[in-house]
Design an enzyme around this catalytic site. Structure first.
Site, PDB file in Angstrom:
ATOM      1  N   ASN A  83       0.615  -1.220   0.084  1.00  0.00           N
ATOM      2  CA  ASN A  83      -0.239  -0.342   0.366  1.00  0.00           C
ATOM      3  C   ASN A  83       0.461   1.309  -0.114  1.00  0.00           C
ATOM      4  O   ASN A  83       0.290   2.152   0.307  1.00  0.00           O
ATOM      5  CB  ASN A  83      -1.092   0.144   1.279  1.00  0.00           C
ATOM      6  CG  ASN A  83      -2.343  -1.128   1.800  1.00  0.00           C
ATOM      7  OD1 ASN A  83      -1.829  -1.798   2.158  1.00  0.00           O
ATOM      8  ND2 ASN A  83      -3.276  -1.711  -0.144  1.00  0.00           N
ATOM      9  N   LEU A  90       1.635   7.130   0.540  1.00  0.00           N
ATOM     10  CA  LEU A  90       0.574   5.910   1.440  1.00  0.00           C
ATOM     11  C   LEU A  90      -0.698   6.127   0.731  1.00  0.00           C
ATOM     12  O   LEU A  90      -1.767   7.119   0.667  1.00  0.00           O
ATOM     13  CB  LEU A  90       0.607   6.175   2.457  1.00  0.00           C
ATOM     14  CG  LEU A  90       0.250   5.196   3.142  1.00  0.00           C
ATOM     15  CD1 LEU A  90       0.682   4.093   3.210  1.00  0.00           C
ATOM     16  CD2 LEU A  90      -0.215   5.886   5.108  1.00  0.00           C
ATOM     17  N   CYS A  91      -0.869   4.696   0.893  1.00  0.00           N
ATOM     18  CA  CYS A  91      -2.540   5.054  -0.287  1.00  0.00           C
ATOM     19  C   CYS A  91      -3.354   3.916   0.822  1.00  0.00           C
ATOM     20  O   CYS A  91      -2.626   2.848   1.248  1.00  0.00           O
ATOM     21  CB  CYS A  91      -2.295   3.436  -1.249  1.00  0.00           C
ATOM     22  SG  CYS A  91      -4.204   3.733  -2.230  1.00  0.00           S
ATOM     23  N   ILE A  92      -3.829   4.948   1.451  1.00  0.00           N
ATOM     24  CA  ILE A  92      -5.154   3.985   2.281  1.00  0.00           C
ATOM     25  C   ILE A  92      -6.599   4.884   1.983  1.00  0.00           C
ATOM     26  O   ILE A  92      -6.922   5.757   1.900  1.00  0.00           O
ATOM     27  CB  ILE A  92      -4.962   4.061   3.446  1.00  0.00           C
ATOM     28  CG1 ILE A  92      -4.800   3.587   5.079  1.00  0.00           C
ATOM     29  CG2 ILE A  92      -4.119   5.790   4.107  1.00  0.00           C
ATOM     30  CD1 ILE A  92      -3.809   3.125   6.352  1.00  0.00           C
ATOM     31  N   HIS A  96      -8.827   9.002   1.632  1.00  0.00           N
ATOM     32  CA  HIS A  96      -9.496   9.021   0.554  1.00  0.00           C
ATOM     33  C   HIS A  96     -10.915   9.879   0.789  1.00  0.00           C
ATOM     34  O   HIS A  96     -11.216   9.970   1.686  1.00  0.00           O
ATOM     35  CB  HIS A  96     -10.013   7.617  -0.883  1.00  0.00           C
ATOM     36  CG  HIS A  96      -8.807   7.573  -1.187  1.00  0.00           C
ATOM     37  ND1 HIS A  96      -8.655   5.657  -0.783  1.00  0.00           N
ATOM     38  CD2 HIS A  96      -6.664   7.479  -0.879  1.00  0.00           C
ATOM     39  CE1 HIS A  96      -7.732   5.362  -1.248  1.00  0.00           C
ATOM     40  NE2 HIS A  96      -6.914   6.006  -1.473  1.00  0.00           N
TER      41      HIS A  96
END
Length: 234
Positions: A83, A90-92, A96
């Protein structure tokens, strides 16, 4: 815009005071109060996981309309993780924007909302390190490698992470940081301030914090029943 920015600065100032007076295990925070929109955090690898002893620095950048829009988190050292993008972003879900996007696979309730805060963000990041979301990875190669490691067929994922942990220890040494390596060291104990002092120092703003929730139900830090949580080394 000036009013929005001032509101964001006040919210961030209150959060900073809260975290300084009621620290949470797993991370440290360094903030130049001349620029409250950029925080530097140090995330400790949790004991009894493959990240044990690690010290991972990241920048949190806040928008001028915070907390109505989410901040971004970017790791400053290399983090091989399903992730985390190659550039450190960071992709969480929690970061979003709260929009209805049926193609993302995320529910609106999983996305950002103004009741979230730095504390809940960082606790989510710590949890994500040990339990990646492989359904929509930011790093596909790391995701495939992680699944193979979890299935017991390949140790390459743990090997790469272990090397990054060792490299991060050099960063900790440069920063003069002693990284906790046991559960007892990792858990933070704090004593709640007296109620009057707390309200005087926090200067709560009803407009921002009528529904404020710090995301922590346990004043004593780690729960001993959770000491074996996370991914241990194979």
């Amino acid at each position: 815009m000036a009013s929005t920015s001032a509101g964001a600065m006040r919210a961030l100032s209150l959060e900073l005071k809260d975290l300084q007076s009621q620290p949470v295990e797993g991370f440290t925070i360094n903030v130049n109060e001349d620029n409250l929109f950029l925080w530097t955090v140090g995330i400790y690898g949790a004991p009894k996981t493959i990240y044990q002893g690690g010290y991972f620095k990241a920048h949190i950048r806040f928008p001028t309309n915070y907390p109505y829009s989410p901040p971004t988190v970017k790791f400053l050292n290399k983090v091989w993780h399903p992730n985390v993008y190659e550039n450190g972003d960071l992709c969480i879900s929690i970061l979003h924007a709260p929009i209805d996007d049926p193609h993302s696979g995320e529910l609106p309730c999983e996305r950002w909302n103004p009741t979230q805060n730095v504390r809940t963000i960082l606790l989510s990041v710590i949890s994500l390190l040990n339990e990646p979301n492989t359904s929509s990875p930011a790093n596909v190669d790391a995701s495939v490698m992680y699944r193979k490691w979890k299935d017991g067929g390949d140790s390459e994922y743990a090997t790469i992470v272990g090397k990054q942990v060792e490299d991060s220890k050099k960063e900790a040494e440069r920063d003069g940081v002693v990284v906790p390596e046991t559960v007892e060291e990792y858990c933070v104990k704090w004593c709640p301030p007296q109620q009057d002092d707390a309200f005087d120092s926090m200067e709560y703003d009803d407009d921002f914090y009528d529904d404020y929730d710090d995301g922590s139900d346990n004043e004593e830090g780690c729960n001993e029943e959770d000491e074996d949580s996370g991914q241990g080394e194979n």
